[in-house]
Design a protein around this motif. Structure first.
Motif, short mmCIF file in Angstrom:
data_model
loop_
_atom_site.label_atom_id
_atom_site.label_comp_id
_atom_site.label_asym_id
_atom_site.label_seq_id
_atom_site.Cartn_x
_atom_site.Cartn_y
_atom_site.Cartn_z
N PRO A 20 0.79 -1.24 0.00
CA PRO A 20 0.00 0.00 0.00
C PRO A 20 0.83 1.29 0.00
O PRO A 20 0.33 2.31 -0.40
CB PRO A 20 -0.82 -0.11 1.29
CG PRO A 20 0.04 -0.96 2.17
CD PRO A 20 0.77 -1.91 1.29
N GLY A 59 6.78 4.79 1.71
CA GLY A 59 6.71 4.85 3.17
C GLY A 59 7.98 4.34 3.82
O GLY A 59 8.06 4.16 5.03
N ALA A 61 11.61 1.76 4.13
CA ALA A 61 11.97 0.33 4.08
C ALA A 61 10.73 -0.48 4.43
O ALA A 61 9.85 -0.01 5.14
CB ALA A 61 13.09 0.06 5.08
N ILE A 63 8.79 -2.54 6.41
CA ILE A 63 8.84 -2.96 7.82
C ILE A 63 8.46 -4.43 7.94
O ILE A 63 8.95 -5.16 8.79
CB ILE A 63 7.90 -2.09 8.68
CG1 ILE A 63 8.35 -0.63 8.65
CG2 ILE A 63 7.84 -2.58 10.12
CD1 ILE A 63 7.42 0.33 9.35
N LYS A 64 7.61 -4.90 7.02
CA LYS A 64 7.17 -6.30 7.09
C LYS A 64 8.32 -7.25 6.79
O LYS A 64 8.28 -8.42 7.10
CB LYS A 64 6.01 -6.52 6.12
CG LYS A 64 4.73 -5.80 6.60
CD LYS A 64 3.61 -5.82 5.57
CE LYS A 64 2.41 -5.04 6.09
NZ LYS A 64 1.52 -4.57 5.02
N GLY A 102 13.23 5.36 4.51
CA GLY A 102 14.06 4.99 3.37
C GLY A 102 13.58 5.63 2.08
O GLY A 102 14.36 5.83 1.15
N GLU A 105 15.28 8.87 2.00
CA GLU A 105 16.71 8.61 1.79
C GLU A 105 16.97 8.29 0.32
O GLU A 105 17.97 8.72 -0.26
CB GLU A 105 17.16 7.48 2.70
CG GLU A 105 17.14 7.88 4.18
CD GLU A 105 17.44 6.73 5.10
OE1 GLU A 105 16.72 5.71 5.05
OE2 GLU A 105 18.40 6.83 5.88
N GLU A 125 12.21 6.89 11.68
CA GLU A 125 12.82 5.68 12.21
C GLU A 125 12.94 5.67 13.73
O GLU A 125 12.86 4.63 14.36
CB GLU A 125 14.20 5.47 11.58
CG GLU A 125 14.17 5.07 10.12
CD GLU A 125 14.11 6.26 9.18
OE1 GLU A 125 13.75 7.38 9.60
OE2 GLU A 125 14.39 6.05 7.99
N GLY A 133 18.88 4.62 8.37
CA GLY A 133 20.06 3.77 8.18
C GLY A 133 20.54 3.69 6.75
O GLY A 133 21.36 2.84 6.40
N ARG A 282 -1.61 -2.03 13.59
CA ARG A 282 -2.32 -2.14 12.30
C ARG A 282 -3.04 -3.47 12.17
O ARG A 282 -4.11 -3.55 11.60
CB ARG A 282 -1.33 -1.88 11.16
CG ARG A 282 -0.99 -0.40 11.05
CD ARG A 282 0.35 -0.10 10.47
NE ARG A 282 0.56 1.34 10.46
CZ ARG A 282 0.99 2.03 11.53
NH1 ARG A 282 1.22 1.40 12.66
NH2 ARG A 282 1.14 3.34 11.48
N1 T1G Z 1 6.63 -0.93 5.30
C1 T1G Z 1 5.67 -1.85 5.06
N2 T1G Z 1 4.35 -1.61 5.23
C2 T1G Z 1 4.01 -0.38 5.65
C3 T1G Z 1 4.97 0.63 5.89
C4 T1G Z 1 6.33 0.31 5.69
N3 T1G Z 1 7.29 1.20 5.88
N4 T1G Z 1 4.29 1.74 6.31
C5 T1G Z 1 2.99 1.41 6.31
N5 T1G Z 1 2.82 0.15 5.91
C6 T1G Z 1 1.56 -0.57 5.77
C7 T1G Z 1 0.84 -0.74 7.08
O1 T1G Z 1 1.35 -1.87 7.77
C8 T1G Z 1 -0.58 -0.94 6.59
O2 T1G Z 1 -0.61 -2.26 6.07
C9 T1G Z 1 -0.68 -0.01 5.39
O3 T1G Z 1 0.68 0.24 4.98
C10 T1G Z 1 -1.34 1.31 5.70
O4 T1G Z 1 -0.62 1.83 6.83
C11 T1G Z 1 16.55 2.26 6.18
C12 T1G Z 1 15.02 1.30 8.10
C13 T1G Z 1 3.17 5.59 5.63
C14 T1G Z 1 2.23 7.48 7.00
O5 T1G Z 1 8.24 4.29 9.79
O6 T1G Z 1 3.95 6.10 9.18
O7 T1G Z 1 12.82 3.21 6.32
O8 T1G Z 1 -2.31 -3.16 7.67
O9 T1G Z 1 -2.66 2.26 8.23
O10 T1G Z 1 -2.51 5.89 8.05
O11 T1G Z 1 16.19 4.30 7.22
O12 T1G Z 1 1.90 3.82 7.58
O13 T1G Z 1 -2.98 -2.41 5.37
O14 T1G Z 1 -1.58 -4.48 5.66
O15 T1G Z 1 -0.44 3.41 8.72
O16 T1G Z 1 -2.23 6.09 5.51
C15 T1G Z 1 10.36 4.02 8.09
C16 T1G Z 1 5.67 3.96 8.79
C17 T1G Z 1 10.57 2.56 7.93
C18 T1G Z 1 6.70 4.80 8.07
C19 T1G Z 1 0.72 5.73 6.02
N6 T1G Z 1 9.02 4.37 7.69
N7 T1G Z 1 4.37 4.11 8.20
O17 T1G Z 1 -0.24 5.97 7.04
O18 T1G Z 1 -1.77 3.99 6.63
S1 T1G Z 1 12.14 2.11 8.53
C20 T1G Z 1 8.05 4.46 8.61
C21 T1G Z 1 3.60 5.18 8.49
C22 T1G Z 1 13.19 2.73 7.35
C23 T1G Z 1 15.48 3.22 6.66
C24 T1G Z 1 14.63 2.67 7.73
C25 T1G Z 1 2.24 5.16 7.90
C26 T1G Z 1 2.11 6.00 6.63
P1 T1G Z 1 -1.96 -3.15 6.20
P2 T1G Z 1 -1.41 2.88 7.73
P3 T1G Z 1 -1.78 5.55 6.81
#
Ligand code: T1G
Length: 701
Positions: A20, A59, A61, A63-64, A102, A105, A125, A133, A282
């Motif tokens: 998504p 959104g 990396a 997370i799953k 990411g 990034e 993060e 990262g 979630r």
């Molecule tokens: N990875 C995988 N799935 C994600 C995801 C992600 N990063 N973010 C959201 N989802 C899925 C979530 O599980 C749900 O799935 C659906 O999207 C809708 O989410 C190297 C290591 C982006 C603002 O921390 O803040 O990058 O339940 O209900 O309200 O530096 O999701 O439908 O199966 O929250 O519209 C850093 C986390 C990762 C962003 C959207 N990124 N996500 O909000 O929908 S670490 C985050 C959010 C990283 C690097 C590092 C929010 C959103 P399902 P939702 P929403």
């Protein structure tokens, strides 16, 4: 692969397509590098655009994938970003909607960035107990300046693209599009404008300077500011270290230092807990036998019965979401008092600058009142918050059955009563559901959605959707005494009482569990909420659950009228008008006398035993709740305890914490407690689910 590739004239377009939110999972990373290789190998291509399909640029990396080999399988995210940076042809990131972690990034590894207004930009993060990262701590300071970048990285909060684009000297965005709709076309024009650039003419973020005029002094200040946040988990301070490295080391050395810090954080129990909670929150909205596409009923108007503390707080949730509310009371003065309380709450928010006057007035304009049930005939959702007594609920639901329109959802805010019995007061049990808000209802995030035996699946799907709209964390519970949270806290409270009998003091118990991380120990909490509430429940249970033993200390305290802060004395003494809990000699004497009456010789009890007895009591009851099908997932129980009962977030909730301690160790501790003559022994027998998980060498999922 989950990235699409196409060529428009001299411009190649790589589109992330991993719904998504275009998480940068392995398949997406492969799609990007394949597209990049194609574009650089195609002589017709002079420039490249990278963008995201659907509701996000990215959104971050995936997370799953965390904790699986795919998360680090090459091409890993860092190498993808380095490949973008090394591209011979110019790359323009066309950013919209969400560009986080990411994803940001990745965009900063490109040569240029064109953003749509309204895009949420963040490096969140830290909220997962991590730090950016894949170059975020090294590139963002170079593009926005050290202080703006550090604020964003340490807070993890999103900032709108137009706000960042307006910052003097910012280099994050090369162009801000007129709108989201025109973004791609404007990115295409921009790409063509730079199509001929090659080699040193291509801007690289890594080449930008990165320093802070006050250097060491600033970072010392930053550490002092962040220190409080880091009390319970290391990530915020490591963010400061990583950004400081960007000002002191060469780019690649800074990147290596960031990687070292990121890898260390990835394996901390705090980050593992926070990532567990991100997914659990979630997952809680998913009901195993209620498909996501279950049709939902339209909720355009809400009625609340009862203008007391709960009714008023419940009403505010809907007013805050822009949903009209009609409050019904039986007497005008009760209605007037309820409305006055709502106004006072909003006016306090306006005074603190948390709510604009106009928004306050908009909300109040959505609020109407009535003294007549007949006026509820058009409401789509009716929530009763009347006195917690089955007879009173019966009158309410029989009236609702008469006046509510067909298809209206009838919800009870009951915290302990049987929702099936309430549903049976109507001819439409399929429309009846529990919506158990937690006081103060307009503040606490938790909403227990209590599913009756006959509650319709569309009703459940509708209420879960409404919960998201009013910003609640909804968890589905089956029907039992106390649902999920209160059923578990009952065992927690029982252990707290036995600990007093056996030798502990209220302040020792509170201090031990507050040191573990709870917002408030059981005795300070009792004094805050009112010890008479538990007293009434124990009296009711004395007939219904005669088998359940309790320490008598709490009853003896209430017999002295020591209900807590509201009576100026409870487990602690209080000075007039103050909330500071002062250890009470009266209470210590009461406990000492009680031990004598019971023939108990007090013993020294360690803080470790206190924490284990309180937390493992939650875990054992939580396991029974899963066995009984009252909760469908252990993560749901964690969410209940986190959002409704002050369980420390960095420990991930009681069930996750038990898994981290090791269920074998938890079960062995329970067996030790089972030898305790004070308790009813059988409570501490590890739940069959725990025994099975231990036998299979598994944990709660
Ligand atoms: N990875 C995988 N799935 C994600 C995801 C992600 N990063 N973010 C959201 N989802 C899925 C979530 O599980 C749900 O799935 C659906 O999207 C809708 O989410 C190297 C290591 C982006 C603002 O921390 O803040 O990058 O339940 O209900 O309200 O530096 O999701 O439908 O199966 O929250 O519209 C850093 C986390 C990762 C962003 C959207 N990124 N996500 O909000 O929908 S670490 C985050 C959010 C990283 C690097 C590092 C929010 C959103 P399902 P939702 P929403």
């Amino acid at each position: 692969m989950t990235a699409e590739y196409k060529v428009l004239g001299e411009v190649a377009v790589i589109t992330l397509a991993n719904p998504p939110v275009n998480g940068l999972g392995y398949a997406t990373r492969v799609g990007i590098t394949d597209g990049l290789a194609k574009a650089n190998a195609d002589d017709a291509v002079q420039a490249i655009i990278i963008t995201g399909a659907g509701k996000a640029f990215s959104g971050g990396a995936d997370i799953k994938e965390f904790g699986t080999p795919k998360a680090i399988q090459d091409p890993n995210l860092l190498s993808v970003i380095l490949a973008l940076e090394a591209s011979a042809k110019p790359i323009v990131a066309a950013i919209h909607s969400v560009c986080m972690g990411g994803g940001l990034e990745l965009a900063m590894g490109c040569h240029y960035r064109v953003a749509a207004p309204g895009t949420s930009i963040a490096l969140p993060e830290v909220k997962l107990g991590l730090l950016p990262g894949a170059g975020g701590t090294q590139r963002l300071p170079r593009l926005l300046g050290v202080e703006t970048a550090l604020n964003m990285i340490v807070s993890g909060e999103a900032v709108k693209s137009e706000v960042l684009a307006a910052l003097p000297g910012q280099k994050l965005f090369d162009h801000l599009a007129a709108s989201a709709e025109s973004l791609f076309d404007e990115a295409l024009i921009y790409a063509k404008s730079v199509a001929g650039k090659r080699g040193d003419a291509l801007p690289l973020v890594r080449k930008l300077p990165c320093q802070h005029p006050q250097g060491d002094a600033y970072f010392q200040f930053a550490r002092n500011m962040v220190g409080g946040m880091s009390k319970n988990y290391p990530a915020p301070l490591k963010c400061v270290d990583a950004v400081e490295a960007a000002t002191k080391l060469k780019f690649d050395e800074g990147l290596a230092e960031e990687r070292r810090l990121f890898t260390m954080l990835m394996f901390t129990p705090e980050s593992i807990a926070l990532r567990h909670l991100f997914m659990a929150e979630r997952a809680a909205s998913k009901i195993p036998d209620v498909p996501d596409d279950t049709p939902k009923r339209e909720i355009q108007s809400v009625a609340v019965i009862g203008a007391g503390t709960m009714g008023g707080g419940i009403s505010m949730n809907f007013l805050n979401a822009g949903i009209p509310v009609k409050i019904l009371e039986m007497k005008q003065d009760a209605l007037d008092r309820g409305i006055a309380t709502i106004k006072k709450n909003y006016e306090a928010q306006v005074k603190k600058g948390k709510l604009k006057q106009a928004a306050y007035e908009q909300r109040m304009a959505l609020l109407t009142t009535t003294l007549s049930y007949a006026d509820l005939k058009d409401a789509d959702l009716i929530i009763e918050a009347v006195f917690e007594e089955l007879g009173v609920k019966e009158q309410v639901f029989k009236q609702l059955d008469e006046v509510a329109k067909p298809g209206a959802i009838l919800a009870s805010n009951t915290s302990t009563l049987d929702v099936d019995k309430i549903a049976a007061f109507t001819k439409r049990p399929q429309d009846v559901v529990g919506m158990h808000f937690f006081s103060p209802a307009n503040v606490m995030k938790l909403l227990e959605v209590v599913r009756g035996a006959k509650t319709g699946k569309d009703v459940l799907a509708t209420v879960m959707g409404v919960a998201k709209k009013i910003k609640k964390t909804a968890v589905v519970s089956g029907v039992c005494d106390g649902f999920i949270g209160n059923r578990m806290i009952e065992q927690y409270s029982r252990q707290a009482g036995f600990l007093l009998d056996e030798g502990a003091t209220p302040q020792q118990v509170d201090k031990a569990i507050e040191k573990f991380g709870f917002a408030m120990g059981p005795f300070r909490m009792g004094d805050l909420a009112g010890n008479d509430i538990g007293w009434a429940i124990r009296k009711r249970r004395a007939t219904e659950r005669a088998d359940m033993k309790y320490s008598r200390t709490a009853d003896k305290l209430c017999e002295l009228g020591r209900f807590g802060q509201k009576t100026g004395a409870g487990w602690y003494d209080y000075q007039a008008g103050k909330r500071d809990a002062i250890p009470s000699q009266v209470v210590l004497d009461l406990i000492a006398q009680h031990r004598k009456d019971e023939g108990i010789v007090p013993r020294k009890i360690s803080d470790e035993e206190i924490v284990q007895r309180l937390v493992y009591a939650l875990v054992n009851e939580g396991a029974h709740i899963l066995e009984d099908g009252i909760a469908s997932k252990s993560g749901d129980i964690d969410m209940v305890y986190l959002t409704g009962y002050g369980f420390p977030i960095w420990r991930g909730g009681p069930m996750h914490y038990a898994s981290q301690v090791g269920l074998y160790n938890v079960a062995e501790a329970m067996k030790r407690f089972a030898k305790n003559p004070r308790d009813d022994g059988k409570f501490w027998e590890p739940a069959p689910l725990i025994q099975k998980l231990v036998a299979d060498g598994k944990s709660f999922s």
